[in-house]
Write a protein that holds these residues in place. Structure first.
Motif, mmCIF file in Angstrom:
data_model
loop_
_atom_site.group_PDB
_atom_site.id
_atom_site.type_symbol
_atom_site.label_atom_id
_atom_site.label_comp_id
_atom_site.label_asym_id
_atom_site.label_seq_id
_atom_site.Cartn_x
_atom_site.Cartn_y
_atom_site.Cartn_z
ATOM 1 N N HIS A 36 0.834 -1.203 0.000
ATOM 2 C CA HIS A 36 0.000 0.000 0.000
ATOM 3 C C HIS A 36 0.870 1.256 0.000
ATOM 4 N N PHE A 37 0.415 2.285 -0.710
ATOM 5 C CA PHE A 37 1.095 3.579 -0.752
ATOM 6 C C PHE A 37 2.582 3.420 -1.081
ATOM 7 N N ALA A 38 2.871 2.575 -2.064
ATOM 8 C CA ALA A 38 4.256 2.199 -2.367
ATOM 9 C C ALA A 38 4.985 3.161 -3.295
ATOM 10 N N ARG A 39 4.266 3.972 -4.028
ATOM 11 C CA ARG A 39 4.930 4.840 -5.007
ATOM 12 C C ARG A 39 5.830 5.850 -4.302
ATOM 13 N N PRO A 40 7.078 5.962 -4.743
ATOM 14 C CA PRO A 40 7.936 7.016 -4.177
ATOM 15 C C PRO A 40 7.250 8.367 -4.390
ATOM 16 N N GLY A 41 7.261 9.183 -3.388
ATOM 17 C CA GLY A 41 6.583 10.474 -3.477
ATOM 18 C C GLY A 41 5.225 10.465 -2.805
ATOM 19 N N ASN A 42 4.664 9.270 -2.521
ATOM 20 C CA ASN A 42 3.413 9.241 -1.768
ATOM 21 C C ASN A 42 3.732 9.656 -0.338
ATOM 22 N N ARG A 43 2.884 10.469 0.234
ATOM 23 C CA ARG A 43 3.180 11.054 1.540
ATOM 24 C C ARG A 43 2.494 10.360 2.711
ATOM 25 N N PHE A 44 1.890 9.204 2.465
ATOM 26 C CA PHE A 44 1.210 8.488 3.546
ATOM 27 C C PHE A 44 2.170 8.136 4.677
ATOM 28 N N TRP A 45 3.279 7.489 4.345
ATOM 29 C CA TRP A 45 4.212 7.030 5.379
ATOM 30 C C TRP A 45 4.865 8.198 6.126
ATOM 31 N N PRO A 46 5.315 9.254 5.438
ATOM 32 C CA PRO A 46 5.828 10.414 6.174
ATOM 33 C C PRO A 46 4.765 11.083 7.052
ATOM 34 N N ALA A 47 3.521 11.147 6.580
ATOM 35 C CA ALA A 47 2.454 11.767 7.377
ATOM 36 C C ALA A 47 2.165 10.947 8.631
ATOM 37 N N LEU A 48 2.210 9.618 8.519
ATOM 38 C CA LEU A 48 2.014 8.778 9.713
ATOM 39 C C LEU A 48 3.063 9.096 10.766
ATOM 40 N N GLU A 49 4.316 9.211 10.335
ATOM 41 C CA GLU A 49 5.392 9.501 11.288
ATOM 42 C C GLU A 49 5.254 10.899 11.870
ATOM 43 N N ARG A 50 5.091 11.891 11.017
ATOM 44 C CA ARG A 50 5.025 13.274 11.492
ATOM 45 C C ARG A 50 3.834 13.538 12.404
ATOM 46 N N SER A 51 2.772 12.789 12.224
ATOM 47 C CA SER A 51 1.583 12.986 13.056
ATOM 48 C C SER A 51 1.675 12.248 14.384
ATOM 49 N N GLY A 52 2.678 11.388 14.534
ATOM 50 C CA GLY A 52 2.852 10.639 15.772
ATOM 51 C C GLY A 52 2.187 9.275 15.785
ATOM 52 N N PHE A 53 1.603 8.833 14.669
ATOM 53 C CA PHE A 53 1.010 7.498 14.630
ATOM 54 C C PHE A 53 2.080 6.408 14.711
#
Length: 178
Positions: A36-53
Motif C-alpha cells: 500500500h502507498f508504495a509509489r515514491p513520493g506518496n506522503r502516507f508514510w511520512p504523514a504517519l510519522e510526522r503525526s505521531g502514529f
C-alpha cells in the motif's frame, strides 16, 4: 508497471484497530509491489510519522507492522489503476458498500478515508468536508483526510500530517458515551 493494471492487493487489517486507513484504490506501483502507498513520493508514510502514529517512518515493505500499532490499510476500490479518476462512480459506490461491511466486521475505532472526492461519491455525501464526519458506521467514527498522493497539491506534507495528528489525538481519548 502496466502489468499491474487491475491487480489487487490484500488489506492490512485486523479486528479492533484504532484506525483503519482507507485509500481510494491501489496505484500501479502498489499493484506491482503488493504494498500500500508504495509509489515514491506518496506522503502516507511520512504523514504517519510526522503525526505521531508511528515512532519512525515506516517503509511500504513494513506495512505488516501496522496492526501491532493499532493501524490498518484498506481501499475503497480494489483494482489498481494509473490514476484514481479511472474508477467509475459505480465502482466507488460498490466499494463504499463493501467498505461498510468490512468496517462492521472489523470494528475499528475510526475509519479514515483518504480522499474527499472518493468519499463523497462512495458514500453519497456530496457536501462532506475534511475531518470527522457526523455519520459513523456502527460505533466506528468516520474521518475524511486529504489524499496523501504526491499529485494532491492542495496539501503540503505538513498540512497533511496536521490532519492525521487531529485524528490520532481523537482516537487516543476514550470514546464518548451517549
Amino acid at each position: 508497471m502496466l502489468a499491474a493494471r487491475d491487480s489487487t492487493i490484500p488489506d492490512v487489517a485486523a479486528p479492533g484497530l484504532r484506525v483503519l486507513f482507507c485509500g481510494i484504490n491501489p496505484g500501479l506501483w502498489s499493484g506491482a509491489t503488493g504494498r500500500h502507498f508504495a509509489r515514491p513520493g506518496n506522503r502516507f508514510w511520512p504523514a504517519l510519522e510526522r503525526s505521531g502514529f508511528t515512532p519512525r517512518r515506516l517503509r511500504p515493505d513494513e506495512q505488516g507492522d501496522l496492526p501491532a500499532l493499532g493501524l490498518g490499510i484498506t481501499n475503497v476500490a480494489p483494482r489498481a489503476t494509473a490514476k484514481a479518476d479511472e474508477l467509475t462512480a459505480d465502482e466507488l459506490r460498490e466499494g463504499g458498500a463493501a467498505l461498510v461491511e468490512r468496517v462492521r466486521r472489523l470494528r475499528p475505532r475510526a475509519l479514515a478515508v483518504l480522499g474527499i472526492g472518493a468519499y463523497r461519491t462512495a458514500f453519497g455525501r456530496r457536501t462532506a468536508s475534511i475531518g470527522r464526519q457526523p455519520e459513523g458506521i456502527g460505533e466506528t467514527e468516520v474521518w475524511v483526510l486529504p489524499n496523501p498522493s504526491g499529485l494532491n497539491a492542495h496539501y503540503t506534507l505538513d498540512a497533511l500530517a496536521e490532519e492525521f495528528r487531529r485524528l490520532r489525538e481523537a482516537v487516543a481519548e476514550p470514546p464518548a458515551r451517549p
